[in-house]
Write an enzyme that holds these catalytic residues in place. Structure first.
Site, short mmCIF file in Angstrom:
data_model
loop_
_atom_site.label_atom_id
_atom_site.label_comp_id
_atom_site.label_asym_id
_atom_site.label_seq_id
_atom_site.Cartn_x
_atom_site.Cartn_y
_atom_site.Cartn_z
N LYS A 1 29.33 -52.07 -17.84
CA LYS A 1 28.09 -52.19 -17.05
C LYS A 1 27.50 -51.05 -16.87
O LYS A 1 26.16 -50.69 -16.96
CB LYS A 1 27.95 -53.24 -16.23
CG LYS A 1 28.33 -54.75 -16.80
CD LYS A 1 28.00 -55.42 -15.79
CE LYS A 1 28.29 -56.97 -16.42
NZ LYS A 1 29.59 -57.38 -17.14
C1 LIG Z 1 29.89 -58.28 -18.08
C2 LIG Z 1 31.23 -58.08 -18.78
C3 LIG Z 1 31.37 -58.85 -20.02
C4 LIG Z 1 30.66 -59.57 -20.72
O1 LIG Z 1 29.39 -58.95 -21.19
P1 LIG Z 1 27.98 -59.84 -21.53
O2 LIG Z 1 27.03 -58.81 -22.06
O3 LIG Z 1 27.86 -60.53 -20.38
O4 LIG Z 1 28.63 -60.93 -22.58
C5 LIG Z 1 32.87 -58.46 -20.35
N1 LIG Z 1 33.89 -57.66 -19.81
C6 LIG Z 1 33.40 -57.02 -18.57
C7 LIG Z 1 34.51 -56.21 -17.93
C8 LIG Z 1 32.31 -57.25 -18.03
O5 LIG Z 1 31.82 -56.87 -16.75
#
Ligand SMILES: *Cc1c(COP(=O)(O)O)cnc(C)c1O
Length: 481
Positions: free
Chosen positions: A106
């Site tokens: 993120k």
């Molecule tokens: C948020 C997240 C995801 C999922 O991503 P999306 O965009 O919500 O599909 C997968 N792995 C990790 C470690 C995350 O923090």
């Protein structure tokens, strides 16, 4: 560029306004009325930060000085200069998205969003202070706090469930520096925190809050667009290694929760990047796998807590954007979302389902398979992956086996294994120590993989944020920020 709601019931806005608003007033999500024309070959030939600039300028033309904003967002903030490196592991290419300031994927988007929001506010002549309100189950909170730390004119408040995040995640948030940040635990679970935040949004007008509110979740188009960059970057790496020629298609396997990451891959393909199949990996919460196999989306199912908690989700918000982009029919999307709200399920028309099936392939695996995969990848290749990445790895293998499609496969790696040390140690046949900081050391001794600096220094960071409140006290809390 005009942006419209996926539900078609609010007026259009420009791209700067879409970033400021986050979500459309009719409950829908913003998308450009028409996808921008894009020279994908030029983008593939560029450096990662230039790629980001090209993509962001194409989608958000009302936000000026994009090159400067990208530079401010990323330069010197990631472990590697190319931001999102790829590593060849066996016959997969792993795209490492966790080299940012909080060791979660993120970071790629949440390093950029504060820059976009600040510039969008200036472009629109908005002067009142903004409060970013975020409920988090762990990763989003810290990445958003770091991104928005000391950004002028913007405050951020993060709510997390008391006892509902890992010790490392709690320490990451509770030690956050910055004059404009507030972090508070809620006596309740993640849903309580999220419901509380939504209620504050709904009541903001009548309560006359002193600040305008906005959101840092992936419903905001300003969080989605920065993620298209690394699909181009991975493609470029495969070209540089001589594994493909320009124009060859590449498959991607994506660990999926809110469908934001994988939708960014879909947008990249709509801009021209030669994407073959997008493999949508889920854990035991297999709502998307069922949808991609049957055309029926149903959240009427038990919720499982798993070792890949960022994928523990039953309503994947960004799927709405895919439905709109493939059908072009806002009335249909509005009606499907109403059915989901009223009955907990919907079924898409056959023609739409066929289009989606041609581009996405769903697979879900449980915790046992996830751990077994972490172990197998470590034993076979000496590569340490986290449980989310393992879900994508096993989905990629299954896709190849079931379809015989042996095109180059990029596995998106969304977190450092050190964010989930207990599960990873168990996967490697170890009995984890009690404390998560001891577990990090234990995992490091076992594997010799370096602990990311931000996690290694966490233990020494003083705790600044200790508030714990009842879930009914959130509005009062926000009023006093
Ligand atoms: C948020 C997240 C995801 C999922 O991503 P999306 O965009 O919500 O599909 C997968 N792995 C990790 C470690 C995350 O923090």
């Amino acid at each position: 560029m005009q942006y419209q709601s996926t539900r078609g019931k609010t007026p259009m806005v420009n791209s700067a306004q879409a970033v400021i608003l986050g979500m459309a007033g009719d409950g829908g999500l913003y998308l450009p009325q028409e996808l921008p024309a894009f020279h994908w070959q030029e983008c593939v030939a560029a450096k990662p930060m230039e790629m980001a600039e090209m993509l962001l300028s194409a989608f958000l033309p009302e936000i000026p000085n994009m090159a400067q904003l990208v530079d401010k967002a990323y330069r010197g903030k990631f472990e590697t200069e190319d931001l999102t490196p790829t590593v060849k592991v066996g016959d997969m290419t792993v795209l490492e998205l966790f080299r940012g300031p909080t060791s979660a994927f993120k970071d790629v988007a949440l390093s950029m969003l504060p820059q976009l929001m600040t510039a969008a506010r200036q472009a629109e002549g908005k002067t009142e202070d903004v409060l970013i309100l975020t409920a988090t189950s762990g990763d989003t909170g810290k990445a958003a706090l770091v991104g928005f730390q000391d950004v002028p004119g913007i405050k951020i408040c993060v709510f997390y469930p008391d006892g509902g995040v890992s010790q490392i995640q709690r320490r990451q948030m509770a030690s956050q520096l910055g004059e404009n940040v507030t972090v508070c635990a809620i006596r309740g679970n993640f849903d309580d925190a999220q419901t509380g935040v939504k209620e504050i949004f709904a009541r903001a007008q009548e309560e006359k809050l002193p600040l305008a509110l906005s959101s840092a979740n992936s419903i905001n188009i300003g969080r989605l667009v920065p993620q298209t960059m690394y699909y181009f970057k991975a493609y470029r790496d495969l070209l540089d290694r001589g594994e493909i020629s320009l124009g060859d298609k590449v498959n991607f396997s994506v660990p999926t929760g809110n469908f934001g990451d994988i939708l960014a891959g879909y947008l990249a393909s709509k801009l021209g990047l030669p994407v073959g199949m997008l493999v949508c990996a889920s854990n035991a919460n297999d709502v998307l796998t069922e949808f991609l196999r049957t055309g029926v989306y149903s959240r009427l199912r038990p919720f499982h807590k798993t070792i890949s908690p960022s994928m523990d989700i039953l309503v994947s918000s960004n799927l709405e954007r895919l439905l709109y982009l493939e059908s072009g029919d806002a009335r249909l999307v509005d009606s499907l979302m109403q059915q989901l709200k009223d009955t907990g399920r919907y079924q898409v028309p056959e023609e739409l389902f066929e289009k989606i099936k041609g581009q996405f392939w769903g697979y879900s695996s449980d915790d046992a398979a996830g751990k077994q995969t972490v172990n197998r990848v470590w034993q076979a290749h000496g590569y340490l992956c986290d449980p989310h990445t393992a879900a994508a790895w096993v989905a990629a293998e299954s896709y190849r086996e079931e379809t015989g499609d042996l095109r180059p496969m990029v596995v998106l790696s969304t977190a450092s294994a050190y964010k989930f040390p207990a599960a990873v140690l168990e996967a490697l046949g170890q009995q984890p120590e009690r404390d998560e900081f001891l577990q990090m050391d234990q995992l490091c001794r076992l594997t010799n993989v370096k602990i990311p600096k931000n996690l290694a220094t966490l233990k020494e960071m003083p705790l600044r944020h200790k508030d714990v409140i009842g879930k009914d006290e959130m509005l009062d809390y926000v009023r006093n920020i």
